[in-house]
Design an enzyme around this catalytic site. Sequence first.
Site, PDB file in Angstrom:
ATOM      1  N   GLU A   1       0.796  -1.230   0.000  1.00 27.62           N
ATOM      2  CA  GLU A   1       0.000   0.000   0.000  1.00 27.62           C
ATOM      3  C   GLU A   1       0.823   1.273   0.000  1.00 27.62           C
ATOM      4  OE1 GLU A   1       0.338  -2.292   2.392  1.00 27.62           O
ATOM      5  OE2 GLU A   1       0.319  -1.432   4.407  1.00 27.62           O
TER       6      GLU A   1
ATOM      7  N   HIS B   1      -8.140  -3.956  -1.039  1.00 25.39           N
ATOM      8  CA  HIS B   1      -7.334  -4.081   0.182  1.00 25.39           C
ATOM      9  C   HIS B   1      -6.278  -2.976   0.258  1.00 25.39           C
ATOM     10  CE1 HIS B   1      -5.284  -6.400   3.429  1.00 25.39           C
ATOM     11  NE2 HIS B   1      -4.227  -5.777   2.919  1.00 25.39           N
ATOM     12  N   GLU B   2      -5.472  -2.854  -0.783  1.00 22.22           N
ATOM     13  CA  GLU B   2      -4.387  -1.856  -0.734  1.00 22.22           C
ATOM     14  C   GLU B   2      -4.956  -0.444  -0.675  1.00 22.22           C
ATOM     15  OE1 GLU B   2      -1.876  -3.283   0.119  1.00 22.22           O
ATOM     16  OE2 GLU B   2      -2.226  -5.289  -0.707  1.00 22.22           O
TER      17      GLU B   2
ATOM     18  N   HIS C   1      -5.975   0.528   2.798  1.00 27.76           N
ATOM     19  CA  HIS C   1      -4.848   0.954   3.631  1.00 27.76           C
ATOM     20  C   HIS C   1      -4.638   2.475   3.576  1.00 27.76           C
ATOM     21  CE1 HIS C   1      -3.027  -2.590   5.356  1.00 27.76           C
ATOM     22  NE2 HIS C   1      -2.853  -3.203   4.195  1.00 27.76           N
TER      23      HIS C   1
ATOM     24  N   ASP D   1       8.187  -9.769  10.391  1.00 31.06           N
ATOM     25  CA  ASP D   1       7.598 -10.538   9.303  1.00 31.06           C
ATOM     26  C   ASP D   1       6.810 -11.742   9.841  1.00 31.06           C
ATOM     27  OD1 ASP D   1       7.718  -9.946   6.636  1.00 31.06           O
ATOM     28  OD2 ASP D   1       9.031 -11.645   6.166  1.00 31.06           O
TER      29      ASP D   1
ATOM     30  N   GLU E   1      -3.764  -4.410   9.389  1.00 33.12           N
ATOM     31  CA  GLU E   1      -4.283  -5.427   8.465  1.00 33.12           C
ATOM     32  C   GLU E   1      -5.703  -5.892   8.791  1.00 33.12           C
ATOM     33  OE1 GLU E   1      -2.924  -5.864   5.714  1.00 33.12           O
ATOM     34  OE2 GLU E   1      -0.918  -5.058   6.087  1.00 33.12           O
TER      35      GLU E   1
ATOM     36  N   TYR F   1      -4.696 -10.510  10.005  1.00 30.73           N
ATOM     37  CA  TYR F   1      -5.593 -10.187   8.889  1.00 30.73           C
ATOM     38  C   TYR F   1      -7.032 -10.615   9.177  1.00 30.73           C
ATOM     39  CZ  TYR F   1      -1.614  -9.161   5.799  1.00 30.73           C
ATOM     40  OH  TYR F   1      -0.502  -8.602   5.236  1.00 30.73           O
TER      41      TYR F   1
END
Length: 635
Positions: free
Chosen positions: A303, A327-328, A331, A405, A350, A413
């Site tokens: 994003e 989705h992006e 953001h 990560d 998320e 999510y």
Amino acid sequence: MGSAAPATYPCRMRSALLLTGGALLCAACAAPGRPIPAQDPRMDVHSHARPHEVRVRHVDLDLELDFAAQIVRGSATLALERTVPGAGLVLDTKGLTIERVAGADGAPRAHRLGAADPILGSPLAVTLAPGDTDVTIHYRTGPGAEALQWLAPAQTGGGRHPFLFSQGQAILTRTWIPVQDSPGVRITYSARVRAPSALRVVMSAVHADEGPARDAATREWRFRMPHPIPPYLIAIACGDLEFRALSARCGVYAEPGTVDRAAAELSDTEAMVQAAEALFGPYRWGRYDLLVLPPSFPFGGMENPCLTFATPTILAGDKSLVALVAHELAHSWSGNLVTNATWRDFWLNEGFTVYFEHRIMARVYGEERAAMEQSIGLTHLEEELRTLKPEDQVLHIDLAGRNPDDAMTAVAYDKGAAFLHRLEQVFGRATFDAFLTRYFDAHAFRSITTDEFLAWLRHELLDRDPTRARAIDVDAWVRRPGLPADTVRPRSRAFAQVDAVVAKLAQGEDPVAGDAHGWVTHQWLHFLEHLPPGVDAAGMARLDGVFGFTGSGNSEILAKWLELAVRRGYAGADARLEDFLLHVGRRKFLKPIYEAMAATEAGRVRARAIYARARPRYHAVTVRTLDQIVLGTAG
Ligand code: BES
Ligand code: ZN
């Protein structure tokens, strides 16, 4: 923060709070040389920076992209806000070579690169002169800068020009820019970038100017991001890019051979922006463009503000995978406008975004499609929960000592989104929408912690309707493992049809083509996700004969099918499998396929052989994950 009081303070001295550039500190905590107390929920364990002492407010980049050496070199001039007189500036770096550090007077400043932590990199400590309000770091990137992927011409669609792109999230911006690389430290930025004149440079910024040609071979590009953003959103790409407008404020960049296909696939982008605005308030970033990258891009999408980066694997030809754009785009509110203060709070980015994505998809493509997508998300979540330790099944996850990560699981999510769907169900859509709109407004261009969100939630929603509030156990959603029993499960008629075919198959009866008449992508995904365990290699071959999965042009269907082919020992997809692994770098697709291969001895041998050839073509974040799976190295 907003008007809500945080639920917990960094220390017990509630009486002496100072607001220092976004951090709440008592007078004792803010004393020079004192570390921030470890219990401070704003303390970012993934950054060496000490923004409570000296905070970077603006970054001005002057960079040259050297494709021959695969190096970025130049300078970053940092504008500083100093709250603790006498304190030095501490930046995050990883693999950078620092050539010189200078004050505004041009004179050098003493600096020291600390020991390198394998995850965090090295702190760069700069001694400031009393009047310093900015410093310039002259530097170059290392050969293995993890944010950057330099593609040879052969790795692009056109095959004639090289390509470069960056991926900053979560803590990789420090591998190409010396910054306070914490999502709690917001900065504006500007940039001048010199690149070969045959290529176009794009960045995650509002405004791009084609500067003067330096000489015949080099052109300079200029960018400006006037809104304060977290450093992980600074992004760059450079390649043989063309642009197609989609509306007055939306457009798409891609290589010449891809750009028309991309423009057709993404032609609903403006409708999505309008849907998002109707839901949760104005789009505040000016343009919304997309960049479709070569297939080695490690994520589905990223994003980056004003310019979402996207994998070409969403170009299915029928818009069936454009939820990724929703989705992006979402953001732009959840993540870019209101940002997780630390990576522990990643679910605030998320979870909100997946919820928002469902709402955009429902408005643009109908409730049935959104219900299918929501349901697929829950299936993935339940699958992944089976593999996660209880402490990693909570929204407010502890990441101390780990790579952030590792928080990128379906918990942040889909459990995050499920929490918001449940709140919507309890309080009603109108009330919840008004709450979210106020939330985005009150926290716009700020970074917040889970505790700050929960305090806001209590004050702005729960306490206003205590009767309804009793129907939801917020603490269980945020701090306990598993999926609470009150999870909202969307019903999909389209999936009920698929379930009937799955049931037939489970009884040993092969489906015929007519059984799947008119099925859309999501139905196929639901089908493959629920393929009965009794379908063996021969059964897979018969399914392939009827439905042609191995020849699918839809990347989601193909990736799931290839994973199943490995698991069920079906060799008919082998050639396609190898081709896929060699050309696609999207980690979400590769991870389950390599995991399936690594599960048997013969599969492991084959995985290693293919991986040896494919690895140099993957981005560093994909390599980190796959090295663990295929080579068994520690993360
Ligand atoms: N911001 C993420 C990608 C990300 C997260 C990169 C954490 C690095 C660290 C992005 O918005 C994302 O979630 N992408 C998903 C697609 C989405 C539709 C779920 C992806 O890439 O799969
Ligand atoms: Zn996301």
